[in-house]
Design a protein around this motif. Structure first.
Motif, PDB file in Angstrom:
ATOM      1  N   MET A  97       0.827  -1.200   0.000  1.00 23.92           N
ATOM      2  CA  MET A  97       0.000   0.000   0.000  1.00 23.92           C
ATOM      3  C   MET A  97       0.867   1.258   0.000  1.00 23.92           C
ATOM      4  O   MET A  97       0.458   2.302  -0.471  1.00 23.92           O
ATOM      5  CB  MET A  97      -0.942   0.033   1.213  1.00 23.92           C
ATOM      6  N   GLN A  98       2.069   1.130   0.453  1.00 21.10           N
ATOM      7  CA  GLN A  98       2.948   2.290   0.528  1.00 21.10           C
ATOM      8  C   GLN A  98       4.030   2.209  -0.545  1.00 21.10           C
ATOM      9  O   GLN A  98       5.146   2.692  -0.365  1.00 21.10           O
ATOM     10  CB  GLN A  98       3.557   2.387   1.932  1.00 21.10           C
ATOM     11  N   ILE A  99       3.704   1.631  -1.669  1.00 22.49           N
ATOM     12  CA  ILE A  99       4.661   1.457  -2.757  1.00 22.49           C
ATOM     13  C   ILE A  99       5.087   2.792  -3.368  1.00 22.49           C
ATOM     14  O   ILE A  99       6.166   2.911  -3.940  1.00 22.49           O
ATOM     15  CB  ILE A  99       4.074   0.496  -3.820  1.00 22.49           C
ATOM     16  N   GLU A 100       4.239   3.767  -3.208  1.00 16.45           N
ATOM     17  CA  GLU A 100       4.554   5.068  -3.782  1.00 16.45           C
ATOM     18  C   GLU A 100       5.706   5.754  -3.063  1.00 16.45           C
ATOM     19  O   GLU A 100       6.288   6.715  -3.575  1.00 16.45           O
ATOM     20  CB  GLU A 100       3.318   5.990  -3.776  1.00 16.45           C
ATOM     21  N   HIS A 101       6.097   5.287  -1.942  1.00 17.82           N
ATOM     22  CA  HIS A 101       7.207   5.897  -1.202  1.00 17.82           C
ATOM     23  C   HIS A 101       8.551   5.483  -1.794  1.00 17.82           C
ATOM     24  O   HIS A 101       9.598   5.920  -1.338  1.00 17.82           O
ATOM     25  CB  HIS A 101       7.163   5.516   0.277  1.00 17.82           C
ATOM     26  N   GLY A 102       8.549   4.624  -2.727  1.00 17.84           N
ATOM     27  CA  GLY A 102       9.778   4.210  -3.382  1.00 17.84           C
ATOM     28  C   GLY A 102      10.266   2.883  -2.862  1.00 17.84           C
ATOM     29  O   GLY A 102       9.715   2.274  -1.954  1.00 17.84           O
ATOM     30  N   GLY A 103      11.306   2.401  -3.483  1.00 18.32           N
ATOM     31  CA  GLY A 103      11.880   1.122  -3.103  1.00 18.32           C
ATOM     32  C   GLY A 103      11.303   0.019  -3.957  1.00 18.32           C
ATOM     33  O   GLY A 103      10.336   0.196  -4.691  1.00 18.32           O
ATOM     34  N   ASN A 104      11.903  -1.087  -3.926  1.00 17.65           N
ATOM     35  CA  ASN A 104      11.487  -2.232  -4.710  1.00 17.65           C
ATOM     36  C   ASN A 104      10.818  -3.228  -3.768  1.00 17.65           C
ATOM     37  O   ASN A 104      11.402  -4.236  -3.390  1.00 17.65           O
ATOM     38  CB  ASN A 104      12.690  -2.825  -5.423  1.00 17.65           C
ATOM     39  N   VAL A 105       9.610  -2.974  -3.348  1.00 15.92           N
ATOM     40  CA  VAL A 105       8.887  -3.756  -2.334  1.00 15.92           C
ATOM     41  C   VAL A 105       8.558  -5.138  -2.859  1.00 15.92           C
ATOM     42  O   VAL A 105       8.718  -6.140  -2.158  1.00 15.92           O
ATOM     43  CB  VAL A 105       7.602  -3.014  -1.892  1.00 15.92           C
ATOM     44  N   ILE A 106       8.125  -5.253  -4.074  1.00 16.07           N
ATOM     45  CA  ILE A 106       7.714  -6.545  -4.622  1.00 16.07           C
ATOM     46  C   ILE A 106       8.912  -7.488  -4.710  1.00 16.07           C
ATOM     47  O   ILE A 106       8.827  -8.667  -4.352  1.00 16.07           O
ATOM     48  CB  ILE A 106       7.037  -6.360  -5.999  1.00 16.07           C
ATOM     49  N   ALA A 107      10.056  -6.999  -5.126  1.00 15.39           N
ATOM     50  CA  ALA A 107      11.263  -7.837  -5.227  1.00 15.39           C
ATOM     51  C   ALA A 107      11.720  -8.270  -3.835  1.00 15.39           C
ATOM     52  O   ALA A 107      12.137  -9.422  -3.622  1.00 15.39           O
ATOM     53  CB  ALA A 107      12.369  -7.080  -5.948  1.00 15.39           C
ATOM     54  N   ALA A 108      11.655  -7.376  -2.853  1.00 11.83           N
ATOM     55  CA  ALA A 108      12.079  -7.720  -1.476  1.00 11.83           C
ATOM     56  C   ALA A 108      11.167  -8.792  -0.889  1.00 11.83           C
ATOM     57  O   ALA A 108      11.633  -9.743  -0.236  1.00 11.83           O
ATOM     58  CB  ALA A 108      12.078  -6.473  -0.601  1.00 11.83           C
ATOM     59  N   GLN A 109       9.848  -8.656  -1.151  1.00 12.59           N
ATOM     60  CA  GLN A 109       8.927  -9.672  -0.623  1.00 12.59           C
ATOM     61  C   GLN A 109       9.145 -11.012  -1.309  1.00 12.59           C
ATOM     62  O   GLN A 109       9.112 -12.067  -0.673  1.00 12.59           O
ATOM     63  CB  GLN A 109       7.475  -9.207  -0.817  1.00 12.59           C
ATOM     64  N   ALA A 110       9.404 -10.998  -2.597  1.00 16.73           N
ATOM     65  CA  ALA A 110       9.645 -12.246  -3.320  1.00 16.73           C
ATOM     66  C   ALA A 110      10.907 -12.926  -2.817  1.00 16.73           C
ATOM     67  O   ALA A 110      10.962 -14.159  -2.664  1.00 16.73           O
ATOM     68  CB  ALA A 110       9.742 -11.959  -4.821  1.00 16.73           C
ATOM     69  N   LYS A 111      11.941 -12.146  -2.563  1.00 19.31           N
ATOM     70  CA  LYS A 111      13.198 -12.705  -2.056  1.00 19.31           C
ATOM     71  C   LYS A 111      13.002 -13.330  -0.670  1.00 19.31           C
ATOM     72  O   LYS A 111      13.503 -14.404  -0.370  1.00 19.31           O
ATOM     73  CB  LYS A 111      14.257 -11.604  -2.005  1.00 19.31           C
ATOM     74  N   ARG A 112      12.245 -12.643   0.231  1.00 19.06           N
ATOM     75  CA  ARG A 112      11.980 -13.162   1.583  1.00 19.06           C
ATOM     76  C   ARG A 112      11.181 -14.442   1.538  1.00 19.06           C
ATOM     77  O   ARG A 112      11.426 -15.383   2.294  1.00 19.06           O
ATOM     78  CB  ARG A 112      11.203 -12.116   2.398  1.00 19.06           C
ATOM     79  N   ASN A 113      10.213 -14.518   0.670  1.00 21.21           N
ATOM     80  CA  ASN A 113       9.309 -15.668   0.643  1.00 21.21           C
ATOM     81  C   ASN A 113       9.895 -16.864  -0.091  1.00 21.21           C
ATOM     82  O   ASN A 113       9.475 -17.997   0.133  1.00 21.21           O
ATOM     83  CB  ASN A 113       7.965 -15.279   0.030  1.00 21.21           C
ATOM     84  N   THR A 114      10.820 -16.663  -1.023  1.00 11.86           N
ATOM     85  CA  THR A 114      11.398 -17.789  -1.744  1.00 11.86           C
ATOM     86  C   THR A 114      12.548 -18.435  -1.005  1.00 11.86           C
ATOM     87  O   THR A 114      12.816 -19.611  -1.197  1.00 11.86           O
ATOM     88  CB  THR A 114      11.901 -17.339  -3.126  1.00 11.86           C
TER      89      THR A 114
END
Length: 185
Positions: A97-114
């Motif tokens: 929800m706070q993706i507009e603040h910048g950063g690569n949130v989707i890649a970080a979550q994918a890395k944590r979960n895999t």
């Protein structure tokens, strides 16, 4: 001048003494003793000791438990896993929800979960230390003793004395004598 001489012969008196010792005889019979004593009354009451061994935790550590305990354990673990999963998903949702603040949130979550974290290698003891609970209540012993006094009857006998008096006899064995002779020169 010639003087006449006197010659004297003397003989001492001799006395004979005969002595008889006195005798004292003492006789006494042993006393008659009758003794009676009942044995003591002893009462012993014992409350036996009690040892309680609770191995529930040890069996649970070895995964040997009743179906009811297994259901309770699995339901608790399942509830905890659901709560942790819900919390993780809520956290990840806030990050998206706070993706507009910048950063690569989707890649970080994918890395944590895999790549889940590595499991720690450790030595565990099955069953765990102090998983067997011991409780001991020592035995109680009560001893009651009732004593009985002895009954003693004694008959004493008076001593018997027999006395034989002593005696001393004196006699004249030889009379005294004195001879005087006049010797003329």
């Amino acid at each position: 001048m010639k003087i006449p001489q006197l010659q004297m012969e003397s003989q001492f008196a001799r006395i004979a003494i005969n002595r008889t010792d006195a005798k004292l005889e003492i006789k006494q019979e042993l006393p008659k003793v009758h003794m009676e004593q009942r044995p003591a009354d002893v009462t012993i009451r014992t409350v036996p000791g009690k040892l309680t061994i609770d191995q529930t935790q040890a069996f649970a550590d070895m995964n040997l438990m009743s179906i009811f305990e297994r259901n309770d354990r699995f339901s608790r673990e399942g509830l905890q896993a659901v709560q942790e999963g819900t919390a993780r998903r809520a956290r990840e949702g806030k990050e998206l929800m706070q993706i507009e603040h910048g950063g690569n949130v989707i890649a970080a979550q994918a890395k944590r979960n895999t790549h889940p974290p590595m499991k720690a290698l450790g030595i565990t003891f099955i069953p765990s230390n102090f998983s067997v609970k011991l409780d001991y209540q020592p035995a109680e012993v009560q001893i009651d003793v009732t004593t009985h006094r002895p009954k003693i009857q004694a008959e004493t006998n008076s001593p018997q004395f027999t006395y034989h008096p002593g005696d001393v006899e004196t006699s004249l064995v030889q009379k005294n004598d004195l001879k005087i002779t006049v010797i003329e020169p």
